[in-house]
Design an enzyme around this catalytic site. Structure first.
Site, PDB file in Angstrom:
ATOM      1  N   TYR A 198     -40.128 -32.181  -9.524  1.00 36.86           N
ATOM      2  CA  TYR A 198     -41.291 -32.591 -10.313  1.00 36.86           C
ATOM      3  C   TYR A 198     -41.774 -31.460 -11.220  1.00 36.86           C
ATOM      4  O   TYR A 198     -41.852 -30.318 -10.788  1.00 36.86           O
ATOM      5  CB  TYR A 198     -42.445 -32.996  -9.383  1.00 36.86           C
ATOM      6  N   TRP A 244     -43.552 -30.457 -15.499  1.00 41.82           N
ATOM      7  CA  TRP A 244     -43.688 -30.702 -16.932  1.00 41.82           C
ATOM      8  C   TRP A 244     -42.606 -30.027 -17.760  1.00 41.82           C
ATOM      9  O   TRP A 244     -42.408 -30.366 -18.917  1.00 41.82           O
ATOM     10  CB  TRP A 244     -45.069 -30.227 -17.405  1.00 41.82           C
TER      11      TRP A 244
HETATM   12  N1  LIG Z   1     -55.492 -29.030  -7.150  1.00 46.07           N
HETATM   13  C1  LIG Z   1     -54.868 -29.728  -8.103  1.00 46.07           C
HETATM   14  N2  LIG Z   1     -53.524 -29.672  -8.186  1.00 46.07           N
HETATM   15  C2  LIG Z   1     -52.884 -30.367  -9.155  1.00 46.07           C
HETATM   16  C3  LIG Z   1     -53.606 -31.147 -10.082  1.00 46.07           C
HETATM   17  C4  LIG Z   1     -55.025 -31.202  -9.973  1.00 46.07           C
HETATM   18  O1  LIG Z   1     -55.720 -31.885 -10.748  1.00 46.07           O
HETATM   19  N3  LIG Z   1     -55.613 -30.450  -8.991  1.00 46.07           N
HETATM   20  N4  LIG Z   1     -52.930 -31.832 -11.070  1.00 46.07           N
HETATM   21  C5  LIG Z   1     -51.570 -32.219 -10.782  1.00 46.07           C
HETATM   22  C6  LIG Z   1     -50.893 -32.718 -11.974  1.00 46.07           C
HETATM   23  S1  LIG Z   1     -51.663 -34.025 -12.767  1.00 46.07           S
HETATM   24  C7  LIG Z   1     -49.707 -32.254 -12.399  1.00 46.07           C
HETATM   25  S2  LIG Z   1     -48.920 -33.074 -13.676  1.00 46.07           S
HETATM   26  C8  LIG Z   1     -49.042 -31.113 -11.758  1.00 46.07           C
HETATM   27  C9  LIG Z   1     -48.328 -30.192 -12.745  1.00 46.07           C
HETATM   28  O2  LIG Z   1     -47.489 -29.324 -12.106  1.00 46.07           O
HETATM   29  P1  LIG Z   1     -46.182 -28.721 -12.814  1.00 46.07           P
HETATM   30  O3  LIG Z   1     -45.657 -29.671 -13.828  1.00 46.07           O
HETATM   31  O4  LIG Z   1     -45.242 -28.269 -11.755  1.00 46.07           O
HETATM   32  O5  LIG Z   1     -46.789 -27.456 -13.559  1.00 46.07           O
HETATM   33  P2  LIG Z   1     -46.212 -26.533 -14.719  1.00 46.07           P
HETATM   34  O6  LIG Z   1     -46.975 -25.262 -14.642  1.00 46.07           O
HETATM   35  O7  LIG Z   1     -46.275 -27.272 -16.012  1.00 46.07           O
HETATM   36  O8  LIG Z   1     -44.716 -26.275 -14.278  1.00 46.07           O
HETATM   37  C10 LIG Z   1     -43.651 -26.323 -15.180  1.00 46.07           C
HETATM   38  C11 LIG Z   1     -42.692 -25.183 -14.869  1.00 46.07           C
HETATM   39  O9  LIG Z   1     -41.513 -25.366 -15.655  1.00 46.07           O
HETATM   40  C12 LIG Z   1     -41.119 -24.113 -16.212  1.00 46.07           C
HETATM   41  N5  LIG Z   1     -40.316 -24.376 -17.426  1.00 46.07           N
HETATM   42  C13 LIG Z   1     -40.746 -24.512 -18.711  1.00 46.07           C
HETATM   43  N6  LIG Z   1     -39.710 -24.768 -19.532  1.00 46.07           N
HETATM   44  C14 LIG Z   1     -38.600 -24.792 -18.767  1.00 46.07           C
HETATM   45  C15 LIG Z   1     -37.205 -25.013 -19.047  1.00 46.07           C
HETATM   46  O10 LIG Z   1     -36.796 -25.251 -20.179  1.00 46.07           O
HETATM   47  N7  LIG Z   1     -36.359 -24.968 -17.990  1.00 46.07           N
HETATM   48  C16 LIG Z   1     -36.774 -24.708 -16.720  1.00 46.07           C
HETATM   49  N8  LIG Z   1     -35.854 -24.672 -15.755  1.00 46.07           N
HETATM   50  N9  LIG Z   1     -38.081 -24.486 -16.429  1.00 46.07           N
HETATM   51  C17 LIG Z   1     -38.971 -24.543 -17.435  1.00 46.07           C
HETATM   52  C18 LIG Z   1     -42.417 -23.405 -16.478  1.00 46.07           C
HETATM   53  O11 LIG Z   1     -42.218 -22.009 -16.597  1.00 46.07           O
HETATM   54  C19 LIG Z   1     -43.252 -23.823 -15.254  1.00 46.07           C
HETATM   55  O12 LIG Z   1     -43.104 -22.926 -14.202  1.00 46.07           O
HETATM   56  O13 LIG Z   1     -50.017 -30.358 -11.024  1.00 46.07           O
HETATM   57  C20 LIG Z   1     -50.722 -31.160 -10.085  1.00 46.07           C
HETATM   58  N10 LIG Z   1     -51.524 -30.305  -9.219  1.00 46.07           N
HETATM   59  N1  LIG Z   2     -55.315 -27.974 -21.375  1.00 49.69           N
HETATM   60  C1  LIG Z   2     -54.708 -28.786 -20.516  1.00 49.69           C
HETATM   61  N2  LIG Z   2     -54.676 -30.113 -20.738  1.00 49.69           N
HETATM   62  C2  LIG Z   2     -54.088 -30.945 -19.834  1.00 49.69           C
HETATM   63  C3  LIG Z   2     -53.454 -30.444 -18.674  1.00 49.69           C
HETATM   64  C4  LIG Z   2     -53.496 -29.032 -18.458  1.00 49.69           C
HETATM   65  O1  LIG Z   2     -52.974 -28.513 -17.463  1.00 49.69           O
HETATM   66  N3  LIG Z   2     -54.129 -28.241 -19.388  1.00 49.69           N
HETATM   67  N4  LIG Z   2     -52.827 -31.301 -17.806  1.00 49.69           N
HETATM   68  C5  LIG Z   2     -52.443 -32.613 -18.313  1.00 49.69           C
HETATM   69  C6  LIG Z   2     -52.122 -33.521 -17.210  1.00 49.69           C
HETATM   70  S1  LIG Z   2     -50.643 -33.318 -16.421  1.00 49.69           S
HETATM   71  C7  LIG Z   2     -52.904 -34.550 -16.842  1.00 49.69           C
HETATM   72  S2  LIG Z   2     -52.390 -35.578 -15.586  1.00 49.69           S
HETATM   73  C8  LIG Z   2     -54.177 -34.826 -17.507  1.00 49.69           C
HETATM   74  C9  LIG Z   2     -55.239 -35.085 -16.451  1.00 49.69           C
HETATM   75  O2  LIG Z   2     -56.384 -35.579 -16.953  1.00 49.69           O
HETATM   76  P1  LIG Z   2     -57.635 -35.763 -15.946  1.00 49.69           P
HETATM   77  O3  LIG Z   2     -57.169 -36.253 -14.645  1.00 49.69           O
HETATM   78  O4  LIG Z   2     -58.620 -36.566 -16.648  1.00 49.69           O
HETATM   79  O5  LIG Z   2     -58.099 -34.237 -15.835  1.00 49.69           O
HETATM   80  P2  LIG Z   2     -59.071 -33.359 -14.962  1.00 49.69           P
HETATM   81  O6  LIG Z   2     -59.435 -32.225 -15.847  1.00 49.69           O
HETATM   82  O7  LIG Z   2     -58.477 -33.059 -13.653  1.00 49.69           O
HETATM   83  O8  LIG Z   2     -60.334 -34.259 -14.673  1.00 49.69           O
HETATM   84  C10 LIG Z   2     -61.148 -34.828 -15.674  1.00 49.69           C
HETATM   85  C11 LIG Z   2     -62.576 -34.791 -15.251  1.00 49.69           C
HETATM   86  O9  LIG Z   2     -62.788 -35.609 -14.114  1.00 49.69           O
HETATM   87  C12 LIG Z   2     -63.882 -35.100 -13.403  1.00 49.69           C
HETATM   88  N5  LIG Z   2     -63.871 -35.571 -12.030  1.00 49.69           N
HETATM   89  C13 LIG Z   2     -63.137 -35.104 -10.995  1.00 49.69           C
HETATM   90  N6  LIG Z   2     -63.422 -35.801  -9.869  1.00 49.69           N
HETATM   91  C14 LIG Z   2     -64.344 -36.717 -10.213  1.00 49.69           C
HETATM   92  C15 LIG Z   2     -65.047 -37.746  -9.498  1.00 49.69           C
HETATM   93  O10 LIG Z   2     -64.867 -37.981  -8.302  1.00 49.69           O
HETATM   94  N7  LIG Z   2     -65.937 -38.509 -10.204  1.00 49.69           N
HETATM   95  C16 LIG Z   2     -66.172 -38.314 -11.533  1.00 49.69           C
HETATM   96  N8  LIG Z   2     -67.023 -39.118 -12.143  1.00 49.69           N
HETATM   97  N9  LIG Z   2     -65.537 -37.344 -12.218  1.00 49.69           N
HETATM   98  C17 LIG Z   2     -64.636 -36.573 -11.576  1.00 49.69           C
HETATM   99  C18 LIG Z   2     -63.710 -33.609 -13.494  1.00 49.69           C
HETATM  100  O11 LIG Z   2     -64.950 -32.987 -13.430  1.00 49.69           O
HETATM  101  C19 LIG Z   2     -63.032 -33.406 -14.838  1.00 49.69           C
HETATM  102  O12 LIG Z   2     -63.931 -32.902 -15.779  1.00 49.69           O
HETATM  103  O13 LIG Z   2     -54.577 -33.712 -18.313  1.00 49.69           O
HETATM  104  C20 LIG Z   2     -53.540 -33.241 -19.163  1.00 49.69           C
HETATM  105  N10 LIG Z   2     -54.100 -32.276 -20.080  1.00 49.69           N
HETATM  106 MO   LIG Z   3     -50.443 -34.588 -14.650  1.00 46.31          MO
END
Ligand SMILES: Nc1nc2c(c(=O)[nH]1)N[C@H]1C(S)=C(S)[C@@H](COP(=O)(O)OP(=O)(O)OC[C@H]3O[C@@H](n4cnc5c(=O)[nH]c(N)nc54)[C@H](O)[C@@H]3O)O[C@H]1N2
Ligand SMILES: Nc1nc2c(c(=O)[nH]1)N[C@H]1C(S)=C(S)[C@@H](COP(=O)(O)OP(=O)(O)OC[C@H]3O[C@@H](n4cnc5c(=O)[nH]c(N)nc54)[C@H](O)[C@@H]3O)O[C@H]1N2
Ligand SMILES: [Mo]
Length: 790
Positions: free
Chosen positions: A110, A112
């Site tokens: 898993y 990005w």
């Molecule tokens: N507590 C908490 N945890 C969360 C979340 C949260 O809201 N709260 N959000 C979750 C969500 S929505 C998501 S999507 C995940 C995201 O979690 P990840 O998608 O695992 O996070 P990234 O840091 O984007 O990891 C991408 C990795 O790929 C590497 N990479 C970049 N380009 C390449 C390439 O070309 N080749 C290879 N081999 N590697 C590459 C980067 O250096 C990086 O280490 O985290 C989740 N975790």
């Molecule tokens: N710059 C940047 N942009 C990103 C990402 C990143 O890593 N960096 N990650 C991307 C990814 S993979 C994803 S999945 C999306 C995620 O998009 P979201 O899931 O929308 O992102 P979050 O920032 O985790 O949360 C959005 C808001 O929800 C609020 N929130 C959390 N829990 C609750 C709750 O119980 N009730 C209410 N009412 N509000 C709550 C938080 O305060 C936060 O401000 O963002 C994407 N965009």
């Molecule tokens: Mo995500």
């Protein structure tokens, strides 16, 4: 020569040389609001903590695969040359397949990764693993774990919903009241998977405001909705939004704002839901008083907002974060139900949306197109896990789990192969993952950077970044296709994932199956020409590949009319049925009811979260931690770059805490605090503010896991989060369900070492032990070299 471009998930940039002559990046002129994440005076600013050479954990080289797994993450690496690294990986894959079969290779991987359709690490890895006989895959995402499983039963797939949501231009003209649960975090709309084009969300919100729209934000934090003017922020206890929406629905129903005939025309099962809403089935009417006691939102506010919603052209929105929680299915289900009762779906500027602000592409006016795609082949292995159940799989092979109506068994993963993700960033309860991570015999990671995941691997293969290779950049509904150019030479000995996997395939006698005889340039030409052929009806004027390279950025045409979600369905539901069993929105789902799950029944309900401010556990851990997406990076990516580091204090992430909560603990802004519960502890830098609800703290994700002892040093919230599934329906990640306590840190602060290189040992005469090949077992001699740091 024409300007060269590159594309990241966070935007499109133009190559712009620094005065020193080194390559750098500046804004792309087509972007109305470029993201600072990708602006770089010098591209080498992005090269801190890069991996220079293939590296193997010392015990693995000395003793063979599987040796001293307890030392993962704590042992020195030996830098080896590519030939040895490729041999080691090929022979280990061959051994594991021979001894345990392909259903013992976990290739879910898993993450990005980076933008670029060809060098997409997961597609590359999955194709390779399919060529060698298959692997354990994963389903869904961390982003939308509950939503992706739930919504097809009720409304349509998340991709259909996201692709059809009302566009911003329509809301700018028609929406009078925008009511959101969890804001519209424009910080998140910096990104789109595959690469944002022009950043439109911040501007669209401002234009809506300028046109007179009013905004109501139910949210535990204030900062996630900036419209350039007044917003009514209504603080809410985290994870209680379903109760709030039930309270709003109760007002709509009991004050005569609903139209039963209309609801029944467009939705099925209201008759099953209504007795629950009115308390006829459980003796508990879901009144505003009832909702106020759970949510902390005053009863009068609930009544007022419900009435206002019914008398205005109202758009409802919900952040994805709400379904990344215990019973995360319920807020999405209840939002649809509320939208259905309000009755404005299919009207311009009214209705509901799931996740405005989560990505730049949501609400985009651009057409949905299928981009160039690197073919992954077919996986003959059935074994799978829902992606957020990775630790459960490692700890409990053979155990059963419920998922989307079925019962399945955790496979026995002996080898983990990860490329393009960072589980030591993304997974919950990292101390549990650290323990589970010792189970597999071998862990192979491809990475550009010495992330914590790379540091916890056995074999680490260094990968180029997207600015070190040629690629095609595309993200649906972003309105461009981009020739991504190589802007600098590869770092150290890094190679592309494709190049590495092709070499391993060759060693295993499968090169032709993997490459089909094409090199990188051959593949780029093929993917582009297939895209051009397949889109020729919509895009007859796409240039050929060489002209595309010359043009750099090729615009793809716009919609000429604004998009209104469910417009056709509203006009004629019989002619445009929804892809659900009843053809309607399902307020009650017969299918889900038939699954017989106690934690996700036939219609939306309020269930107590596994932990929340109303639970007994709050006596010990009285603060609810929100771990939202970071503003200054994408997840853990570019955590080592100057823009991300400038948001930290001495390498530690800021944590927001409300003034009274800080005062009660003797905490001031700038203090180092220890954030803890019974799962773990981390340090962070306190930011005292009134822009957060009482008893809520916010620590954004993405700090690289750095835990030399019992306390994580850099502020990674996932040492605290809870690692159980949202419910037996989806098994989605529930990162937002987490109670903690905070105290001023009494110990002496140590230096954060998250971005240091691991201890690297150069092997003078490396003759590695390759399992099953006794001819190659030879004494090893090591020349220790000082661990480089940068
Ligand atoms: N507590 C908490 N945890 C969360 C979340 C949260 O809201 N709260 N959000 C979750 C969500 S929505 C998501 S999507 C995940 C995201 O979690 P990840 O998608 O695992 O996070 P990234 O840091 O984007 O990891 C991408 C990795 O790929 C590497 N990479 C970049 N380009 C390449 C390439 O070309 N080749 C290879 N081999 N590697 C590459 C980067 O250096 C990086 O280490 O985290 C989740 N975790
Ligand atoms: N710059 C940047 N942009 C990103 C990402 C990143 O890593 N960096 N990650 C991307 C990814 S993979 C994803 S999945 C999306 C995620 O998009 P979201 O899931 O929308 O992102 P979050 O920032 O985790 O949360 C959005 C808001 O929800 C609020 N929130 C959390 N829990 C609750 C709750 O119980 N009730 C209410 N009412 N509000 C709550 C938080 O305060 C936060 O401000 O963002 C994407 N965009
Ligand atoms: Mo995500």
């Amino acid at each position: 020569m024409a300007t060269a471009h590159t594309l990241f998930h966070w935007g499109l940039y133009e190559a712009r040389p620094h005065e020193s002559g080194e390559p750098g990046l500046g804004r792309w002129r087509g972007d109305e609001d470029p993201s600072p994440i990708g602006l770089a005076d010098r591209l080498s600013d992005f090269d801190v903590a890069r991996i220079a050479r293939p590296s193997v954990r010392r015990s693995v080289l000395e003793q063979g695969p599987g040796a001293r797994r307890d030392l993962r993450g704590r042992e020195a690496f030996v830098e080896v040359d590519w030939e040895i690294a490729i041999k080691l990986v090929a022979s280990e894959l061959t051994r594991v397949i021979a001894e345990h079969g392909n259903a013992s290779i976990f290739g879910g991987s898993y993450g990005w990764a980076s933008a670029g359709r060809f060098h997409h690490a997961l597609s590359q890895l999955h194709r390779f693993l399919n060529v060698i006989g298959g692997y354990i895959r994963q389903t869904d995402s961390y982003s939308l774990g509950a939503g992706r499983v739930l919504m097809p039963h009720l409304l349509g797939t998340m991709d259909e919903i996201m692709g059809g949501m009302t566009s911003w231009d329509v809301m700018e003209r028609h929406t009078e009241l925008f009511v959101t649960f969890g804001g519209v975090p424009a910080k998140n709309a910096q990104v789109s998977p595959g690469g944002a084009g022009s950043h439109r969300v911040a501007g669209a919100l401002r234009r809506m405001k300028a046109n007179g729209a009013r905004f109501v934000n139910f949210s535990p934090v204030q900062s996630n909705l900036d419209v350039g003017g007044e917003v009514e922020w209504i603080p809410i206890r985290p994870n209680t939004d379903t109760a709030l929406m039930l309270g709003l629905a109760f007002v709509l129903q009991t004050e005569g704002f609903t139209d039963r005939a209309q609801i029944d025309r467009y939705a099925s099962g209201f008759g099953e839901f209504l007795p629950y809403l009115l308390g006829e089935t459980d003796g508990m009417p879901k009144t505003p008083e009832w909702a106020a006691a759970i949510t902390g939102v005053p009863e009068e506010t609930i009544r007022r907002v419900a009435r206002d919603m019914a008398s205005s052209r109202t758009m409802l929105n919900i952040a994805w974060a709400l379904q990344r929680a215990s019973h995360g299915e319920q807020p999405f289900w209840m939002l649809m139900t509320l939208g259905c009762m309000l009755g404005q779906f299919g009207l311009p500027g009214g209705g509901f949306g799931l996740g405005y602000g989560a990505m730049n592409g949501i609400g985009s006016p651009h057409v949905k197109l299928k981009g160039p795609t690197f073919p992954q082949g077919r996986n003959p292995i059935d074994a799978f896990i829902p992606c957020a159940r990775v630790t459960d799989m490692l700890l409990s092979p053979g155990e059963r789990f419920a998922y989307n109506g079925g019962v399945h068994t955790y496979p026995d993963a002996r080898l983990i192969y990860w490329a393009g993700g960072n589980p030591f960033h993304h997974h919950q309860d990292l101390n549990r993952l650290v323990a589970a991570w010792q189970r597999p015999e071998t862990i192979i990671v491809h990475e550009p950077y010495w992330t914590p995941t790379a540091k916890h691997a056995d074999i680490v293969l260094p990968v180029t970044t997207s600015v070190e290779r040629e690629d095609i950049g595309f993200s649906t509904r972003e309105g461009t296709i981009v020739a991504m150019r190589k802007l600098k030479p590869a770092y150290g000995e890094a190679r592309s994932d494709f190049d590495i996997l092709a070499a391993i395939a060759a060693r295993m006698g499968l090169e032709a199956a993997f490459t089909e005889g094409l090199d990188e340039d051959g593949w780029l030409r093929r993917l582009y020409s297939e895209f051009r052929r397949d889109s020729s009806a919509l895009l007859p004027d796409l240039p050929d590949f060489d002209a595309f390279l010359e043009a750099g950025v090729v615009p793809l045409p716009l919609h000429d009319e604004g998009v209104v979600y469910l417009q056709d369905y509203r006009r004629d539901p019989e002619a445009h049925p929804l892809p659900t069993p009843s053809g309607k929105m399902e307020i009650h789902s017969e299918r889900i009811a038939a699954f017989g799950l106690a934690d996700c029944q036939g219609h939306p309900r309020w269930y107590e979260p596994a932990e929340w401010l109303g639970s007994a556990r709050a006596n010990a851990y009285p603060l609810h931690m929100i771990s939202d997406q970071p503003e200054r990076r994408l997840h853990s990516q570019l955590d080592t770059a100057p823009w991300s580091k400038a948001g930290k204090v001495d390498g530690r992430e800021p944590i927001q805490i409300r003034t009274e909560d800080a005062l009660a603990r003797g905490i001031a802004s700038g203090d180092i605090v220890r954030v803890f519960n019974d799962r773990g502890a981390c340090l962070a830098s306190a930011v005292v503010t009134d822009a957060i609800a009482p008893h809520v703290v916010k620590l954004s994700t993405g700090a690289w896991f750095d835990q030399p002892g019992s306390i994580e040093q850099a502020g990674n919230p996932n040492v605290l989060t809870l690692d159980i599934g949202a419910s037996g329906l989806s098994q989605g990640c529930i990162a937002q369900t987490c109670l903690v306590e905070i105290e001023k840190y009494a110990g002496a602060p140590t230096r954060v070492t998250a971005h240091d290189l691991p201890h690297l040992v150069a092997a003078a005469t490396v003759r590695p032990i390759i399992h099953g090949d006794p001819k190659e077992m030879t004494e090893l001699a090591f020349t220790p070299s000082p661990g480089r740091t940068s």
